[in-house]
Scaffold this motif. Structure first.
Motif, PDB file in Angstrom:
ATOM      1  N   ASN A 139      50.225 -21.685 -52.453  1.00 17.10           N
ATOM      2  CA  ASN A 139      51.045 -20.915 -53.807  1.00 17.10           C
ATOM      3  C   ASN A 139      51.225 -20.496 -54.304  1.00 17.10           C
ATOM      4  OD1 ASN A 139      51.750 -24.297 -53.235  1.00 17.10           O
ATOM      5  ND2 ASN A 139      50.374 -24.884 -54.663  1.00 17.10           N
ATOM      6  N   LYS A 140      51.171 -19.143 -53.129  1.00 11.89           N
ATOM      7  CA  LYS A 140      51.641 -17.647 -54.186  1.00 11.89           C
ATOM      8  C   LYS A 140      50.513 -16.847 -54.446  1.00 11.89           C
ATOM      9  CE  LYS A 140      56.735 -18.042 -55.351  1.00 11.89           C
ATOM     10  NZ  LYS A 140      58.172 -17.179 -55.918  1.00 11.89           N
ATOM     11  N   LYS A 141      49.289 -17.998 -54.667  1.00 10.81           N
ATOM     12  CA  LYS A 141      47.743 -17.312 -54.657  1.00 10.81           C
ATOM     13  C   LYS A 141      46.919 -17.094 -53.358  1.00 10.81           C
ATOM     14  CE  LYS A 141      47.517 -20.474 -57.434  1.00 10.81           C
ATOM     15  NZ  LYS A 141      48.654 -21.564 -57.553  1.00 10.81           N
ATOM     16  N   ILE A 142      46.121 -15.966 -53.555  1.00 13.92           N
ATOM     17  CA  ILE A 142      44.936 -16.119 -52.532  1.00 13.92           C
ATOM     18  C   ILE A 142      43.799 -17.399 -52.649  1.00 13.92           C
ATOM     19  CG2 ILE A 142      42.791 -14.717 -51.708  1.00 13.92           C
ATOM     20  CD1 ILE A 142      45.014 -12.049 -52.133  1.00 13.92           C
ATOM     21  N   ALA A 143      43.430 -18.249 -51.698  1.00 12.48           N
ATOM     22  CA  ALA A 143      43.074 -19.337 -52.388  1.00 12.48           C
ATOM     23  C   ALA A 143      41.695 -18.560 -51.171  1.00 12.48           C
ATOM     24  CB  ALA A 143      42.666 -20.364 -51.781  1.00 12.48           C
ATOM     25  N   LEU A 144      40.569 -19.669 -51.545  1.00 19.19           N
ATOM     26  CA  LEU A 144      38.964 -18.723 -50.991  1.00 19.19           C
ATOM     27  C   LEU A 144      37.652 -19.505 -50.718  1.00 19.19           C
ATOM     28  CD1 LEU A 144      38.155 -15.708 -54.327  1.00 19.19           C
ATOM     29  CD2 LEU A 144      39.450 -15.250 -51.586  1.00 19.19           C
ATOM     30  N   HIS A 145      37.323 -20.001 -49.913  1.00 20.49           N
ATOM     31  CA  HIS A 145      36.432 -20.843 -49.682  1.00 20.49           C
ATOM     32  C   HIS A 145      35.165 -19.812 -48.723  1.00 20.49           C
ATOM     33  CE1 HIS A 145      40.400 -22.897 -49.030  1.00 20.49           C
ATOM     34  NE2 HIS A 145      39.385 -24.026 -49.087  1.00 20.49           N
ATOM     35  N   ARG A 146      33.391 -20.503 -49.715  1.00 23.10           N
ATOM     36  CA  ARG A 146      32.653 -19.473 -49.127  1.00 23.10           C
ATOM     37  C   ARG A 146      32.677 -19.804 -47.604  1.00 23.10           C
ATOM     38  NH1 ARG A 146      28.815 -19.420 -54.036  1.00 23.10           N
ATOM     39  NH2 ARG A 146      27.068 -19.493 -51.616  1.00 23.10           N
ATOM     40  N   LEU A 147      32.388 -18.953 -46.636  1.00 22.44           N
ATOM     41  CA  LEU A 147      31.441 -18.945 -45.875  1.00 22.44           C
ATOM     42  C   LEU A 147      30.265 -19.452 -45.037  1.00 22.44           C
ATOM     43  CD1 LEU A 147      32.482 -15.579 -44.432  1.00 22.44           C
ATOM     44  CD2 LEU A 147      34.246 -17.726 -44.183  1.00 22.44           C
ATOM     45  N   ASP A 148      29.556 -19.837 -46.856  1.00 21.75           N
ATOM     46  CA  ASP A 148      27.860 -20.252 -46.089  1.00 21.75           C
ATOM     47  C   ASP A 148      28.420 -22.204 -45.919  1.00 21.75           C
ATOM     48  OD1 ASP A 148      28.428 -21.007 -48.630  1.00 21.75           O
ATOM     49  OD2 ASP A 148      26.950 -20.031 -49.497  1.00 21.75           O
ATOM     50  N   ASN A 149      29.061 -22.763 -46.689  1.00 25.30           N
ATOM     51  CA  ASN A 149      29.306 -24.258 -46.841  1.00 25.30           C
ATOM     52  C   ASN A 149      30.706 -25.086 -46.603  1.00 25.30           C
ATOM     53  OD1 ASN A 149      30.071 -23.227 -49.652  1.00 25.30           O
ATOM     54  ND2 ASN A 149      28.358 -23.744 -50.454  1.00 25.30           N
ATOM     55  N   GLY A 150      31.351 -23.448 -47.141  1.00 29.30           N
ATOM     56  CA  GLY A 150      32.954 -24.456 -46.829  1.00 29.30           C
ATOM     57  C   GLY A 150      34.124 -24.923 -48.012  1.00 29.30           C
ATOM     58  N   GLU A 151      32.737 -24.479 -49.023  1.00 26.91           N
ATOM     59  CA  GLU A 151      32.733 -24.702 -50.325  1.00 26.91           C
ATOM     60  C   GLU A 151      34.501 -23.995 -50.701  1.00 26.91           C
ATOM     61  OE1 GLU A 151      31.839 -25.093 -54.994  1.00 26.91           O
ATOM     62  OE2 GLU A 151      30.020 -24.577 -53.391  1.00 26.91           O
ATOM     63  N   LYS A 152      35.702 -24.699 -51.721  1.00 18.78           N
ATOM     64  CA  LYS A 152      36.813 -23.567 -52.528  1.00 18.78           C
ATOM     65  C   LYS A 152      36.298 -23.750 -53.652  1.00 18.78           C
ATOM     66  CE  LYS A 152      41.380 -23.913 -53.371  1.00 18.78           C
ATOM     67  NZ  LYS A 152      42.692 -25.060 -53.975  1.00 18.78           N
ATOM     68  N   LEU A 153      36.605 -22.164 -53.505  1.00 19.39           N
ATOM     69  CA  LEU A 153      36.415 -21.754 -55.349  1.00 19.39           C
ATOM     70  C   LEU A 153      37.064 -22.751 -55.713  1.00 19.39           C
ATOM     71  CD1 LEU A 153      35.215 -17.786 -55.254  1.00 19.39           C
ATOM     72  CD2 LEU A 153      33.577 -20.478 -54.987  1.00 19.39           C
ATOM     73  N   PRO A 154      37.341 -22.554 -56.969  1.00 21.79           N
ATOM     74  CA  PRO A 154      38.938 -22.933 -58.064  1.00 21.79           C
ATOM     75  C   PRO A 154      39.402 -22.778 -58.202  1.00 21.79           C
ATOM     76  CG  PRO A 154      36.215 -23.835 -59.183  1.00 21.79           C
ATOM     77  CD  PRO A 154      36.147 -23.228 -57.703  1.00 21.79           C
ATOM     78  N   PHE A 155      40.741 -22.488 -58.286  1.00 23.03           N
ATOM     79  CA  PHE A 155      41.866 -21.760 -58.997  1.00 23.03           C
ATOM     80  C   PHE A 155      40.957 -21.928 -60.956  1.00 23.03           C
ATOM     81  CE2 PHE A 155      43.943 -22.289 -55.105  1.00 23.03           C
ATOM     82  CZ  PHE A 155      44.457 -20.974 -55.232  1.00 23.03           C
ATOM     83  N   PRO A 156      41.434 -20.973 -61.453  1.00 22.03           N
ATOM     84  CA  PRO A 156      41.360 -21.096 -63.233  1.00 22.03           C
ATOM     85  C   PRO A 156      41.771 -22.436 -63.737  1.00 22.03           C
ATOM     86  CG  PRO A 156      41.745 -19.421 -62.773  1.00 22.03           C
ATOM     87  CD  PRO A 156      41.747 -19.866 -61.392  1.00 22.03           C
ATOM     88  N   ALA A 157      42.828 -22.863 -62.771  1.00 19.83           N
ATOM     89  CA  ALA A 157      43.182 -24.179 -63.477  1.00 19.83           C
ATOM     90  C   ALA A 157      42.914 -25.764 -63.277  1.00 19.83           C
ATOM     91  CB  ALA A 157      44.900 -24.348 -63.214  1.00 19.83           C
ATOM     92  N   GLU A 158      42.597 -25.429 -62.033  1.00 24.05           N
ATOM     93  CA  GLU A 158      41.474 -26.521 -61.399  1.00 24.05           C
ATOM     94  C   GLU A 158      40.124 -26.189 -61.966  1.00 24.05           C
ATOM     95  OE1 GLU A 158      43.428 -26.706 -57.035  1.00 24.05           O
ATOM     96  OE2 GLU A 158      41.407 -25.544 -57.155  1.00 24.05           O
TER      97      GLU A 158
END
Length: 227
Positions: A170-189
């Protein structure tokens, strides 16, 4: 007889401005992409010897205040955490490990020319370009890793210096940790998670109070409970 040369102190010390009066970003989409990425990286690196700065002057030549650039987002390791009005490489002793430019048609020449060459010369390990409006990049998100003195494309979207996998959402860069695959939440999330946790605590406290009230009514009628 040896005459020592006098030490001359400049009347006006060199000034390194922190602002040039220009807008932070070209459009709302660009601004939002910068703000979201900045906040997520700050949360991700909280407690570490690192800082994340956004749209602030990076000075790279002592005594030459015109030698500066303003990355949209930059991550620097092995420096005290926290914000700065600007960043001077010779004072901090570290160059950015990763730089992000939220690019557009109007900045594409600078982003792929001057800035890319400059960051490579500085020794910035990773350089990322993101086009939130998908206006001109063949791939909306492109990364480059320094190999020797030049940048080579990052094909898998993995930032090794950050330990994160980058993607688009959604027009943003999403980030996932390489060590465990966990997604970093967006500020709204993240805000929604906090609200849900707060609501759960309120409901748990309300349930506890109701149970205590029922027990008290039982004691009032039948006396204390026996083990």
């Amino acid at each position: 007889m040896v005459i020592a040369a006098p030490i001359i102190t400049p009347v006006n010390p060199i000034s390194y401005p922190s602002s040039d009066g220009e807008p932070v970003a070209e459009t709302y989409d660009h601004f939002y992409a910068i703000a979201v990425l900045l906040e997520m990286l700050q949360q991700y690196l909280a407690g570490k010897q690192a800082t994340v700065l956004g749209n602030q002057f990076l000075y790279y030549a002592q005594g030459l205040p015109r030698m500066r650039v303003a990355p949209d987002v930059m991550v620097i390791f092995d420096v005290p955490p926290g914000g700065r009005d600007n960043y001077k490489i010779w004072e901090e002793g570290q160059v950015p490990a990763a730089v992000f430019e939220i690019t557009s048609k109007s900045t594409q020449i600078t982003d792929t020319g001057f800035k890319r060459d400059l960051y490579a010369q500085m020794g910035v390990q990773e350089y990322w370009l993101f086009d939130p409006k998908n206006e001109w990049l063949d791939q909306q998100l492109q990364g480059y890793r320094l190999q020797g003195e030049t940048y080579e494309p990052i094909e898998d979207g993995n930032s090794l210096v950050l330990g994160l996998r980058l993607s688009i959402e959604n027009k943003k860069i999403a980030l996932h940790r390489l060590d465990n695959g966990e997604k970093l939440p967006f500020p709204a999330e993240l805000a929604e998670q906090v609200n849900q946790e707060r609501q759960a605590k309120l409901e748990a406290e309300q349930a506890r109070q109701e149970i205590e009230a029922l027990l008290q009514r039982y004691r009032d009628r039948y006396g204390d409970l026996e083990a």
